[in-house]
Design a protein around this motif. Sequence first.
Motif, short mmCIF file in Angstrom:
data_model
loop_
_atom_site.label_atom_id
_atom_site.label_comp_id
_atom_site.label_asym_id
_atom_site.label_seq_id
_atom_site.Cartn_x
_atom_site.Cartn_y
_atom_site.Cartn_z
N MET A 99 38.83 44.38 30.88
CA MET A 99 40.21 44.82 31.11
C MET A 99 40.78 44.15 32.37
O MET A 99 41.93 43.69 32.37
N ALA A 100 39.98 44.11 33.43
CA ALA A 100 40.45 43.45 34.66
C ALA A 100 40.67 41.96 34.43
O ALA A 100 41.66 41.38 34.93
N ALA A 101 39.77 41.32 33.68
CA ALA A 101 39.92 39.89 33.41
C ALA A 101 41.16 39.61 32.59
O ALA A 101 41.83 38.58 32.78
N TRP A 102 41.50 40.49 31.66
CA TRP A 102 42.71 40.31 30.85
C TRP A 102 43.96 40.32 31.72
O TRP A 102 44.84 39.47 31.59
N VAL A 103 44.02 41.28 32.65
CA VAL A 103 45.18 41.35 33.55
C VAL A 103 45.23 40.13 34.46
O VAL A 103 46.29 39.53 34.66
N LEU A 104 44.10 39.74 35.03
CA LEU A 104 44.08 38.61 35.95
C LEU A 104 44.40 37.29 35.25
O LEU A 104 44.95 36.38 35.86
N ALA A 105 44.04 37.18 33.96
CA ALA A 105 44.29 35.94 33.23
C ALA A 105 45.74 35.82 32.77
O ALA A 105 46.26 34.71 32.65
N ARG A 106 46.41 36.96 32.54
CA ARG A 106 47.75 36.92 31.98
C ARG A 106 48.85 36.93 33.04
O ARG A 106 49.98 36.56 32.76
N ARG A 107 48.53 37.34 34.25
CA ARG A 107 49.55 37.42 35.28
C ARG A 107 49.20 36.45 36.40
O ARG A 107 48.06 36.42 36.86
N SER A 108 50.17 35.68 36.82
CA SER A 108 49.93 34.66 37.85
C SER A 108 50.80 34.97 39.07
O SER A 108 52.01 35.05 38.98
#
Length: 283
Positions: A99-108
């Motif tokens: 879940m954390a990786a999904w957020v970090l990958a989609r938001r810059s």
Amino acid sequence: MSATASRMRRRRSLADIAQPIVTVLALVLLLGVPFWLVISTAGKSQAEALNPNLAPPSQWQLFENLAQVFTEGRMALAFGGSLLVMIPAVFGVLILGSMAAWVLARRSSRGLAVVYALAISGIVLPPAVVTIVLLLRQLGLAGTPVGMIGVYMGMYLSTVIFFVTGFVRTIPQELEEAARVDGAGPVKVFVRIILPLLMPVLATATILICLYIWNDVFYALFAVGGRLDTLPLNLFQVASAGLYLQNWHLIFAYIILMSLPLLLVFAFAQRKIISGVTSGAVK
């Protein structure tokens, strides 16, 4: 010119033949010799195994040693302790990490870039054992399975985030946008769209984390030592006294039994990983 070309072709053919032979010999030396040392020592009597070597036993008693270790070495209780700690820790770290990786990958943004750097810093920064023990005591979790699960989740969350973030970036964002158009919220998008696509990388992370937790004795000794038995912690405790004192044949037999569950899991999960990666590449 023809003679020179012929010699070069012969050299290439010899190199093509020698390369797989050298590779097989290297694998035999690196993997086969330690494996044979474990098997042969576990199959010996106490007198023969006093000085472990590569010589085969004069009379094989491997199954007798395995049975003695299992019945007298408290392996069943230690096996339950290992599962009690490993399963929740692996499940929790996979869910939270993905879940954390999904957020970090989609938001810059610069802030999230710093958060990502801090999140994966745990891969190279060793945990502070003294701080962990003191913190568990302050929280009242010292010597409890919950405390040990929290320690493992904190240690290996960086590994999951590192593996999954790069994989999420390869997933087209159009899939998520289509789900949002249909009225799906963030949780539903993650569960229905993202999580199924992450199965190959999560399977790889699962095997690595299971291997780390299953074989860990250092952190378990400080966090739950003496209050909860795991397989490596139990081996460490009994190898220095009692049944296994100078009994190398029983120690190696214990190692074989302790390694079998992970070997079986890896044997079955390897095909799933390869098939998952292949199907993802085809899609």
